[in-house]
Design an enzyme around this catalytic site. Structure first.
Site, PDB file in Angstrom:
ATOM      1  N   PHE A 111       0.746  -0.687   0.031  1.00 17.99           N
ATOM      2  CA  PHE A 111       0.122   0.216  -0.056  1.00 17.99           C
ATOM      3  C   PHE A 111       0.742   1.142   0.150  1.00 17.99           C
ATOM      4  CE2 PHE A 111      -0.192   2.379   3.862  1.00 17.99           C
ATOM      5  CZ  PHE A 111       0.734   2.003   4.928  1.00 17.99           C
ATOM      6  N   LYS A 112       2.422   0.845   0.324  1.00 19.48           N
ATOM      7  CA  LYS A 112       2.762   2.283   0.639  1.00 19.48           C
ATOM      8  C   LYS A 112       3.104   2.889  -0.605  1.00 19.48           C
ATOM      9  CE  LYS A 112       4.937   1.567   5.127  1.00 19.48           C
ATOM     10  NZ  LYS A 112       4.145   0.042   5.188  1.00 19.48           N
ATOM     11  N   ASP A 113       2.645   2.042  -1.719  1.00 20.72           N
ATOM     12  CA  ASP A 113       3.075   3.055  -3.081  1.00 20.72           C
ATOM     13  C   ASP A 113       2.409   4.269  -3.125  1.00 20.72           C
ATOM     14  OD1 ASP A 113       5.522   1.010  -4.621  1.00 20.72           O
ATOM     15  OD2 ASP A 113       3.266  -0.380  -4.979  1.00 20.72           O
TER      16      ASP A 113
END
Ligand SMILES: *Cc1c(COP(=O)(O)O)cnc(C)c1O
Length: 462
Positions: A111-113
């Site tokens: 999810f860090k993208d």
């Protein structure tokens, strides 16, 4: 929009200033002076709209006065064009009133993208405008480094130095970092553990002379630019389930408290959120804090969900500030106590206000594995271990509103744990198959801030 430090002793900055400094110079974290509102009519107008439209509507409220809307729009569009799903972050129904919000369709399948792809573009844009360069340093236990390196590989104005513990990240995670070929990217493998890497990064930021000399900037989860980008999907998901006419609930697999804090920010901006649930693995500092009022550091232990193996949930300081009604001296006293004795105790009012906004639950290793197996059997879906922690806690939360668990990683990012739990080894998406054969490049340095500093000053040449 103006940004203030949680410790009250640093300059008030605009969006660009807060984004480029990361940590405030008084050691605090930046927060917007007030939370901008998304009115009922604005919410209705965003129903059914593409992710990028929602992202632009939300983010433009925070960048107002710093980033012209036309520029922001281009960056938002480019950031979310890197996602490999037409819904960007698709919402999937798992059971009556149980949903998963899949945040892992970006380039590095975590999810860090979602935040990093936008933050990299905003930083590059801002540096170009100010005609200056920055050195970005970050420590990673796995996911952050890969997401940052992918996002910054084409940037023109910053050099990125990512420290990972040598031999202590998974093959997939290391290769996601070390196979990216770009003059802007430097991978450093530190002969030490993740805490050593983090301590080096902290030492570099606390060296104010070095910090100013190289224009040091950070991209870890305390950067307001990342929180801002994470607010978007709370709105996006809720709108699909009936917001603003119906409240929804969220459960968030939590480590550094950035993701779930974005949920609180969405609520403060006018999104109707019924329950906001913090889910932790056995590194349960947040769950204990909500139950006892005392924030106490104990040892970290390794789990199947390593991105949540954390002692100090840095973004919690933002909540402490809000719960103390903006009393920065109370925040300073708590943080000093944390530094001196490894704990602090919330005052009754602050604890009550936190309990009014959040619930929490912790999941054992056995329960995480059982959840992966059970969900596979019931739905055919493979959960990664971080998402499974969230799903287990969500399933125990009783509410009549729709419960959305944030799915923070693709199962193929943690194939060993998933296979052990359910017997099926998830495959990497086809687009990542080059990873395991591409040549790697990284520099091994000893556990020494001085050595890393010298390496940075030589622009990554030894
Ligand atoms: C970073 C991460 C988390 C924790 O998010 P925070 O914002 O630090 O609370 C959870 N799951 C995965 C897969 C992550 O990479």
């Amino acid at each position: 929009m103006k940004y203030i430090s949680t410790r009250g002793e640093a300059a008030v900055l605009d969006f660009e200033g807060a984004m480029l400094s990361g940590l405030a110079r008084d050691g605090g974290l930046y927060l917007p002076e007030t939370f901008p509102q998304v009115t009922r009519d604005e919410q209705l107008a965003l129903r059914g709209k593409p992710y990028a439209d929602v992202a632009f509507a939300i983010c433009s409220k925070f960048t107002a006065g710093s980033v012209p809307d036309a520029d922001l729009r281009k960056m938002v569009d480019a950031a979310y064009a890197t996602f490999h799903h037409p819904a960007t972050t698709p919402l999937k129904q798992m059971a009556p009133n149980q949903y998963l919000l899949e945040l892992f369709h970006g380039p590095t399948i975590a999810f860090k993208d979602v935040a990093m792809q936008l933050l990299a573009r905003l930083m590059d844009w801002s540096l170009a405008k100010q005609k200056r360069r920055a050195v970005i340093v970050g420590a990673t236990s796995g996911d952050t480094g890969g997401a940052a390196i992918d996002a910054f590989q084409h940037n023109q104005n910053a050099s990125l130095f990512i420290l990972h513990p040598h031999g202590k990240v998974s093959d997939v995670q290391r290769r996601q970092m070390t196979t990216v070929k770009s003059p802007a990217i430097h991978n450093i493998a530190i002969e030490g553990n993740f805490d050593d890497c983090q301590a080096i990064v902290k030492a570099l930021f606390n060296d104010l002379k070095f910090r100013d000399e190289v224009g040091l900037a950070g991209v870890n989860s305390i950067n307001w630019g990342r929180i801002m980008a994470q607010i978007v999907y709370y709105f996006y998901a809720a709108l699909q389930l009936g917001a603003p006419d119906r409240a929804v609930s969220f459960t968030v697999p939590t480590g550094n408290f950035g993701n779930v804090f974005a949920g609180l920010a969405a609520k403060r901006m006018g999104l109707q959120i019924d329950r906001l649930v913090i889910a932790t693995n056995s590194n349960d500092i947040m769950d204990r804090t909500l139950k006892t009022g005392s924030y106490t550091i104990t040892g970290v232990h390794a789990t199947q969900s390593p991105s949540m193996d954390i002692q100090v949930s840095s973004n919690f300081e933002r909540l402490v500030y809000l719960a103390n009604k903006g009393n920065a001296s109370a925040v300073r006293a708590h943080m000093e106590s944390l530094k001196q004795s490894g704990n602090f105790t919330l005052q009754a009012d602050a604890l009550n206000s936190i309990r009014n906004e959040f619930e929490s639950g912790a999941t054992s290793e056995a329960e995480t594995a059982t959840t992966i197996a059970k969900v596979l059997q019931e739905t055919g879906e493979l959960l990664d271990p971080h998402t499974a922690v969230g799903y287990a806690v969500a399933s125990k939360t009783h509410t009549s509103s729709p419960m959305i668990t944030l799915a923070t990683a693709h199962p193929a990012k943690f194939p060993d744990a998933v296979e052990k739990a359910c017997g099926i080894r998830p495959n990497l998406p086809q687009r990542l198959s080059h990873l395991m054969i591409a040549p790697e490049s990284f520099t091994i340095l000893s556990n020494s801030a001085a050595e890393v500093k010298a390496f940075i000053l030589s622009d990554g040449k030894r």
